[in-house]
Design an enzyme around this catalytic site. Structure first.
Site, mmCIF file in Angstrom:
data_model
loop_
_atom_site.group_PDB
_atom_site.id
_atom_site.type_symbol
_atom_site.label_atom_id
_atom_site.label_comp_id
_atom_site.label_asym_id
_atom_site.label_seq_id
_atom_site.Cartn_x
_atom_site.Cartn_y
_atom_site.Cartn_z
ATOM 1 N N SER A 105 21.564 -72.786 -16.443
ATOM 2 C CA SER A 105 23.088 -72.715 -16.461
ATOM 3 C C SER A 105 23.329 -71.790 -17.948
ATOM 4 C CB SER A 105 23.635 -74.063 -16.552
ATOM 5 O OG SER A 105 24.956 -73.882 -16.322
ATOM 6 N N ASP A 155 26.047 -73.026 -4.667
ATOM 7 C CA ASP A 155 26.636 -73.202 -6.199
ATOM 8 C C ASP A 155 28.166 -72.801 -6.443
ATOM 9 O OD1 ASP A 155 26.986 -73.047 -9.009
ATOM 10 O OD2 ASP A 155 25.022 -72.510 -9.269
ATOM 11 N N HIS A 186 24.936 -76.324 -8.237
ATOM 12 C CA HIS A 186 24.607 -76.027 -9.703
ATOM 13 C C HIS A 186 23.717 -77.087 -10.039
ATOM 14 C CE1 HIS A 186 25.311 -73.550 -12.881
ATOM 15 N NE2 HIS A 186 25.633 -74.435 -13.694
#
Length: 209
Positions: A105, A155, A186
């Site tokens: 991320s 996601d 995610h």
């Protein structure tokens, strides 16, 4: 020390590879150590904590809104991270040419910025749930740097089209990109970790083996 709060875990003698572990928003220098050990049990691990705080949560660079990055801060932080890797290599006596970034991320996004702004700094990169961090002008020559991207088709933060856009940008810059899809959201899934580990093992094999 060395400009970042961090953890360093030495690898097996002679292994050579160093995994630069870059956490997501709200993580710290301990978060990705198990991931690093799962990806390459012999590698040394270098895991810094992001220096930017967003509502008390560590990050590697500022953002203006969800998915909207402060590009000036991003560029400065990427160069600062590159300097940290150089200093850490001298301090811990590892080969700065054997560094593989592993990011999730926000950590994947700073790793992507490091690839694009400091070409040649990373030997490889593994990016989990990344976005396009920026599009530098002119675009760099990444010289066939191997990049693994793990992404989830469900996601809610990173649309599949954004992942494809990053893969295309890196390929246009000369990187050799492996894009691995899951049905997840995610997160870093076990299947992604297994695929990334196999990818690293293939890179380590002598050509023709």
């Amino acid at each position: 020390m060395l400009g970042f709060t961090h953890r360093f875990v030495p690898g097996d003698a002679g292994a050579g590879r160093v995994l630069l572990l870059l956490h997501g928003t709200g993580g710290d220098e301990n978060d990705l150590l198990p991931l690093g050990q799962a990806l390459d049990p012999q590698a040394a691990l270098l895991s810094p904590r992001g220096k930017v705080l967003e509502r008390g949560m560590p990050r590697f660079f500022r953002r203006l809104a969800e998915g909207v990055f402060d590009l000036e801060d991003l560029e400065a932080r990427a160069h600062e991270l590159a300097d940290f890797v150089t200093a850490a290599a001298a301090h811990y006596r590892f080969d700065p040419d054997r560094v593989c970034a592993v990011g999730f991320s926000n950590g994947a996004n700073i790793a992507g910025a490091l690839l694009l702004l400091e070409p040649g700094r990373l030997a490889e990169a593994i990016l989990f749930s990344p976005m396009v961090p920026l599009v530098p002008e002119p675009t760099p020559d990444l010289g066939r740097t191997p990049v693994f991207i793990g992404a989830g088709r469900s996601d809610p933060i990173v649309p599949a089209a954004e992942t494809e856009r990053l893969a295309e940008l890196l390929r246009r810059c000369g990187a050799v990109v492996t894009l691995h899809w899951t049905d997840a959201g995610h997160a870093v899934e076990a299947g992604e970790v297994a695929a990334a580990r196999s990818w690293l093992e293939r890179l380590a094999r002598p050509k023709g083996a």
